[in-house]
Design an enzyme around this catalytic site. Structure first.
Site, PDB file in Angstrom:
ATOM      1  N   GLU A 149       8.676  -4.591  15.766  1.00 35.03           N
ATOM      2  CA  GLU A 149       7.249  -4.275  15.713  1.00 35.03           C
ATOM      3  C   GLU A 149       6.498  -5.417  16.387  1.00 35.03           C
ATOM      4  O   GLU A 149       6.921  -6.571  16.329  1.00 35.03           O
ATOM      5  CB  GLU A 149       6.785  -4.099  14.266  1.00 35.03           C
ATOM      6  CG  GLU A 149       5.455  -3.393  14.130  1.00 35.03           C
ATOM      7  CD  GLU A 149       5.442  -2.018  14.805  1.00 35.03           C
ATOM      8  OE1 GLU A 149       4.897  -1.924  15.934  1.00 35.03           O
ATOM      9  OE2 GLU A 149       5.973  -1.054  14.216  1.00 35.03           O
ATOM     10  N   CYS A 182       7.693   3.535  13.885  1.00 34.67           N
ATOM     11  CA  CYS A 182       8.950   3.004  14.404  1.00 34.67           C
ATOM     12  C   CYS A 182       9.060   3.472  15.844  1.00 34.67           C
ATOM     13  O   CYS A 182       9.258   4.660  16.107  1.00 34.67           O
ATOM     14  CB  CYS A 182      10.135   3.497  13.584  1.00 34.67           C
ATOM     15  SG  CYS A 182      11.731   2.895  14.197  1.00 34.67           S
TER      16      CYS A 182
END
Length: 271
Positions: free
Chosen positions: A114, A2
């Site tokens: 992402e 993350c």
């Protein structure tokens, strides 16, 4: 992994969702649609209040800096590298094991970003050839629109070069716990794009479902094996993912437009 996420919920809403009893006026943050490492973020934690003698843990909404600095660190400079802690090893890594035992938190988010490398670029990378730098960002978020509760750790670091009453004498920092990305179909998948979270990236933030919040936040729970049981992935199919503008790749860009769902990836060769 993350490395970037969005957090636009108002503190009053988060306090209600998580049952926080304490929200200090100075703890307020503006909505942030492009949260990057070293920024201040909201965290939910159970801890005794600073201005009372009552040892009872109180659920609070607090501001922490993203990038954990261990209490034993000589300087805070490594915090930017400690944004993630792997669920598989968090209980044994020197930087995280003490926080894992007693200083756990929930980091509320709308979802996380992402970046996916296109199929043709992946083939070039495998062949050892130079690939184009551009990648397509995806936003991953709960399919039902609920708050994405990421498992986290927090820590305090004392800057010994400053006096006790200095506003930067203490650093309160945090890290997001990550786990292996789901390989099961997404709860809602784009028509042209990845069908599982693992198609996007092999790692993802560990999502805590509401039935685990109290146990995870309870500082009285210190048994390592019991705590590791709380790191099990949530049921599959709770997330959706969709392509968003490459503008999010620049941390200086911010605003709700970053979450606008594109009809298709900006590069048609992605999948």
């Amino acid at each position: 992994m993350c490395g970037r996420y969005a957090a636009s919920r108002r503190p009053e809403e988060l306090a209600e969702v998580f049952g926080a009893e304490r929200l200090e006026p100075e703890e307020v943050l503006e909505p942030d649609y492009n949260v990057a490492p070293t920024k201040e973020v909201f965290a939910v934690l159970d801890r005794a209040l600073r201005d009372t003698d009552d040892p009872r843990p109180v659920r609070q909404l607090r501001k922490l800096k993203w990038g954990l600095v261990p209490s034993w660190a000589k300087t805070p400079e490594g915090g930017a590298r400690m944004i993630n802690a792997r669920a598989e090893t968090v209980h044994e890594k020197p930087s995280f094991r003490r926080a894992f035992a007693t200083r756990r938190c929930v980091l509320p988010a709308d979802g996380y970003y992402e970046w996916v490398t296109g199929t043709q670029e992946r083939d070039l990378e495998v062949e050892g050839k130079r690939k184009r730098p551009r990648k397509q960002p995806y936003f991953v978020t709960p399919a039902d629109g609920s708050v994405f509760a990421m498992a986290g750790l927090y820590e305090f670091w004392r800057d010994r070069t400053l006096p006790d009453d200095h506003p930067r004498a203490w650093w309160a920092t945090c890290s997001v716990i990550t786990t292996e990305a789901e390989t099961t179909p997404l709860g809602a998948a784009p028509a042209d794009g990845p069908t599982t979270l693992a198609d996007i990236h092999p790692r993802m933030p560990l999502m805590l479902t509401p039935d685990r919040w109290d146990a995870w936040l309870d500082p009285a729970r210190t048994d390592t094996e019991e705590l590791r049981g709380l790191l099990a992935p949530p049921p599959p199919g709770l997330m959706r993912a969709f392509p968003v503008s490459t503008a999010v790749s620049n941390v200086r860009n911010n605003g709700p437009d970053l979450l606008k769902e594109l009809e298709a990836p900006e590069e048609s060769t992605l999948f």
